[in-house]
Design a protein around this motif. Structure first.
Motif, PDB file in Angstrom:
ATOM      1  N   MET A   1     -56.782  32.153 -37.595  1.00 36.84           N
ATOM      2  CA  MET A   1     -55.356  32.357 -37.804  1.00 36.84           C
ATOM      3  C   MET A   1     -54.803  33.282 -36.727  1.00 36.84           C
ATOM      4  SD  MET A   1     -55.217  35.040 -40.964  1.00 36.84           S
ATOM      5  CE  MET A   1     -56.106  36.594 -40.916  1.00 36.84           C
ATOM      6  N   LEU A   2     -53.548  33.126 -36.428  1.00 36.13           N
ATOM      7  CA  LEU A   2     -52.918  33.992 -35.453  1.00 36.13           C
ATOM      8  C   LEU A   2     -52.604  35.330 -36.101  1.00 36.13           C
ATOM      9  CD1 LEU A   2     -51.765  34.219 -32.571  1.00 36.13           C
ATOM     10  CD2 LEU A   2     -49.548  33.556 -33.532  1.00 36.13           C
ATOM     11  N   ALA A   3     -53.211  36.388 -35.565  1.00 37.23           N
ATOM     12  CA  ALA A   3     -52.976  37.729 -36.082  1.00 37.23           C
ATOM     13  C   ALA A   3     -51.877  38.438 -35.312  1.00 37.23           C
ATOM     14  CB  ALA A   3     -54.261  38.546 -36.026  1.00 37.23           C
ATOM     15  N   ALA A   4     -51.794  38.193 -34.016  1.00 39.60           N
ATOM     16  CA  ALA A   4     -50.813  38.876 -33.173  1.00 39.60           C
ATOM     17  C   ALA A   4     -50.669  38.125 -31.866  1.00 39.60           C
ATOM     18  CB  ALA A   4     -51.252  40.311 -32.902  1.00 39.60           C
ATOM     19  N   ALA A   5     -49.513  38.268 -31.248  1.00 43.64           N
ATOM     20  CA  ALA A   5     -49.281  37.674 -29.937  1.00 43.64           C
ATOM     21  C   ALA A   5     -48.363  38.576 -29.140  1.00 43.64           C
ATOM     22  CB  ALA A   5     -48.662  36.284 -30.064  1.00 43.64           C
ATOM     23  N   ALA A   6     -48.589  38.613 -27.849  1.00 43.31           N
ATOM     24  CA  ALA A   6     -47.656  39.242 -26.918  1.00 43.31           C
ATOM     25  C   ALA A   6     -47.235  38.197 -25.907  1.00 43.31           C
ATOM     26  CB  ALA A   6     -48.308  40.427 -26.213  1.00 43.31           C
ATOM     27  N   PHE A   7     -45.980  38.257 -25.473  1.00 43.07           N
ATOM     28  CA  PHE A   7     -45.507  37.342 -24.438  1.00 43.07           C
ATOM     29  C   PHE A   7     -44.938  38.165 -23.289  1.00 43.07           C
ATOM     30  CE2 PHE A   7     -42.893  37.389 -28.272  1.00 43.07           C
ATOM     31  CZ  PHE A   7     -41.669  37.881 -27.849  1.00 43.07           C
ATOM     32  N   VAL A   8     -45.366  37.796 -22.088  1.00 44.56           N
ATOM     33  CA  VAL A   8     -45.007  38.545 -20.888  1.00 44.56           C
ATOM     34  C   VAL A   8     -44.634  37.570 -19.776  1.00 44.56           C
ATOM     35  CG1 VAL A   8     -46.515  40.491 -21.461  1.00 44.56           C
ATOM     36  CG2 VAL A   8     -47.427  38.598 -20.087  1.00 44.56           C
ATOM     37  N   PRO A   9     -43.804  38.013 -18.828  1.00 47.06           N
ATOM     38  CA  PRO A   9     -43.489  37.173 -17.668  1.00 47.06           C
ATOM     39  C   PRO A   9     -44.562  37.316 -16.597  1.00 47.06           C
ATOM     40  CG  PRO A   9     -42.254  39.209 -17.542  1.00 47.06           C
ATOM     41  CD  PRO A   9     -43.050  39.273 -18.830  1.00 47.06           C
ATOM     42  N   SER A  41     -53.406  44.650 -28.204  1.00 39.75           N
ATOM     43  CA  SER A  41     -54.796  45.108 -28.159  1.00 39.75           C
ATOM     44  C   SER A  41     -55.138  46.004 -29.332  1.00 39.75           C
ATOM     45  CB  SER A  41     -55.053  45.854 -26.844  1.00 39.75           C
ATOM     46  OG  SER A  41     -54.905  44.986 -25.739  1.00 39.75           O
ATOM     47  N   ALA A  42     -54.125  46.669 -29.911  1.00 38.38           N
ATOM     48  CA  ALA A  42     -54.378  47.551 -31.048  1.00 38.38           C
ATOM     49  C   ALA A  42     -54.555  46.793 -32.357  1.00 38.38           C
ATOM     50  CB  ALA A  42     -53.230  48.557 -31.192  1.00 38.38           C
ATOM     51  N   ALA A  43     -54.192  45.507 -32.370  1.00 36.81           N
ATOM     52  CA  ALA A  43     -54.364  44.707 -33.586  1.00 36.81           C
ATOM     53  C   ALA A  43     -55.849  44.453 -33.839  1.00 36.81           C
ATOM     54  CB  ALA A  43     -53.613  43.381 -33.456  1.00 36.81           C
ATOM     55  N   THR A  44     -56.182  44.200 -35.086  1.00 33.99           N
ATOM     56  CA  THR A  44     -57.560  43.855 -35.438  1.00 33.99           C
ATOM     57  C   THR A  44     -57.783  42.384 -35.110  1.00 33.99           C
ATOM     58  OG1 THR A  44     -57.565  45.499 -37.208  1.00 33.99           O
ATOM     59  CG2 THR A  44     -59.251  43.784 -37.292  1.00 33.99           C
ATOM     60  N   LEU A  45     -58.580  42.133 -34.076  1.00 32.68           N
ATOM     61  CA  LEU A  45     -58.771  40.769 -33.577  1.00 32.68           C
ATOM     62  C   LEU A  45     -60.247  40.426 -33.495  1.00 32.68           C
ATOM     63  CD1 LEU A  45     -56.284  40.835 -30.544  1.00 32.68           C
ATOM     64  CD2 LEU A  45     -55.816  40.008 -32.856  1.00 32.68           C
ATOM     65  N   ASP A  46     -60.554  39.172 -33.753  1.00 31.54           N
ATOM     66  CA  ASP A  46     -61.896  38.655 -33.500  1.00 31.54           C
ATOM     67  C   ASP A  46     -61.978  38.013 -32.117  1.00 31.54           C
ATOM     68  OD1 ASP A  46     -62.908  39.283 -36.116  1.00 31.54           O
ATOM     69  OD2 ASP A  46     -61.764  37.576 -36.880  1.00 31.54           O
ATOM     70  N   GLU A 128     -60.664  31.068 -39.917  1.00 36.73           N
ATOM     71  CA  GLU A 128     -60.443  32.394 -40.502  1.00 36.73           C
ATOM     72  C   GLU A 128     -60.511  33.516 -39.474  1.00 36.73           C
ATOM     73  OE1 GLU A 128     -59.541  32.922 -43.662  1.00 36.73           O
ATOM     74  OE2 GLU A 128     -59.426  30.737 -43.752  1.00 36.73           O
ATOM     75  N   ARG A 129     -60.893  33.204 -38.237  1.00 37.76           N
ATOM     76  CA  ARG A 129     -60.931  34.251 -37.213  1.00 37.76           C
ATOM     77  C   ARG A 129     -59.530  34.815 -36.997  1.00 37.76           C
ATOM     78  NH1 ARG A 129     -61.685  31.507 -32.251  1.00 37.76           N
ATOM     79  NH2 ARG A 129     -60.419  29.959 -33.354  1.00 37.76           N
ATOM     80  N   ARG A 130     -59.472  36.097 -36.719  1.00 35.44           N
ATOM     81  CA  ARG A 130     -58.195  36.737 -36.378  1.00 35.44           C
ATOM     82  C   ARG A 130     -58.023  36.635 -34.857  1.00 35.44           C
ATOM     83  NH1 ARG A 130     -55.557  39.790 -40.022  1.00 35.44           N
ATOM     84  NH2 ARG A 130     -54.727  41.133 -38.354  1.00 35.44           N
TER      85      ARG A 130
END
Length: 232
Positions: A1-9, A41-46, A128-130
């Motif tokens: 599942m998507l836990a977090a995303a950042a978008f940058v140019p 990067s601070a989010a809990t990610l797998d 189920e991966r973050r």
């Protein structure tokens, strides 16, 4: 599942060594990119996956290398160079990200249809991966007569639709972006943003746009989507 995303140019001038004496002019955008990547990067990610335009769709390996811009950085050239958008993502992660051995790089063909982008996003964030996504890409490059694609009167409305969807955390709005028009407007972020939309699905996110402007006739947007607290 998507836990977090950042978008940058992905403008080359984001890199101070490339910008040289003009680097200070882009510091607000550079600082916003750093803040967005740090939140991701601070989010809990797998797993962390960098998504950006490439010659064709597929997973790639390599690192950033600015020798093509006349800058001998890094000190030793990598064995494999990432496509430019992914190289910017890798560079930002090296500067602002935490240690994460589970980083992958996913190139997206700029002409990949919206439905295929969504399918790819669902596949990247399935299970189920973050999963965290660092989505690298620009809006239209046709905002002024001096822009890379010259001025196109359709550019502001296309960009505004993309910006509104990113600001609201609205996948349907991203998937509704006109791909043919986006190609005419040189909007290299269209396909990566639609991959983000597929990864997000129907889940709820707290969306933040930290910075958005078109200083060189190209629309740049920086922000994050963070899974709402209380959702799995």
């Amino acid at each position: 599942m998507l836990a977090a995303a950042a978008f940058v140019p992905v403008p080359p001038l984001l890199v101070p060594e490339i910008a040289g004496g003009s680097a200070a002019a882009d510091e607000p955008m550079r600082a916003a990119c750093g803040a967005a990547v740090r939140r991701l990067s601070a989010a809990t990610l797998d797993e962390l996956i960098v998504v950006g335009a490439g010659a064709c769709t597929g997973e790639v390996t390599g690192s950033w290398d600015w020798r093509g811009f006349g800058v001998a950085s890094p000190a030793e050239p990598p064995a494999d160079r990432l496509p430019h958008a992914l190289a910017i993502g890798a560079w930002l992660l090296q500067r602002h990200g935490g240690p994460n051995d589970a980083t992958r790089f996913q190139a997206i063909s700029e002409d990949l249809p919206a439905a295929d982008c969504a399918d790819l996003g669902r596949a990247l964030a399935g299970g189920e991966r973050r999963v965290g996504l660092l989505v690298c890409g620009d809006g239209s490059a046709c905002r002024t007569e001096k822009a890379p694609g010259y001025f196109d009167p359709d550019a502001p409305a296309w960009d505004e639709a993309a910006l509104a969807a990113l600001r609201r955390g609205e996948p349907t709005g991203l998937l509704a972006l006109d791909g043919e028009l986006g190609a005419r407007l040189l909007a290299a972020g269209r396909a990566p943003w639609q991959v983000l939309a597929g990864a997000a699905g129907d889940d709820a996110f707290d969306a933040t746009v930290d910075w958005a402007d078109a200083p060189y006739g190209v629309m740049y947007v920086v922000g994050t989507w963070m899974r709402k607290k209380g959702t799995r």
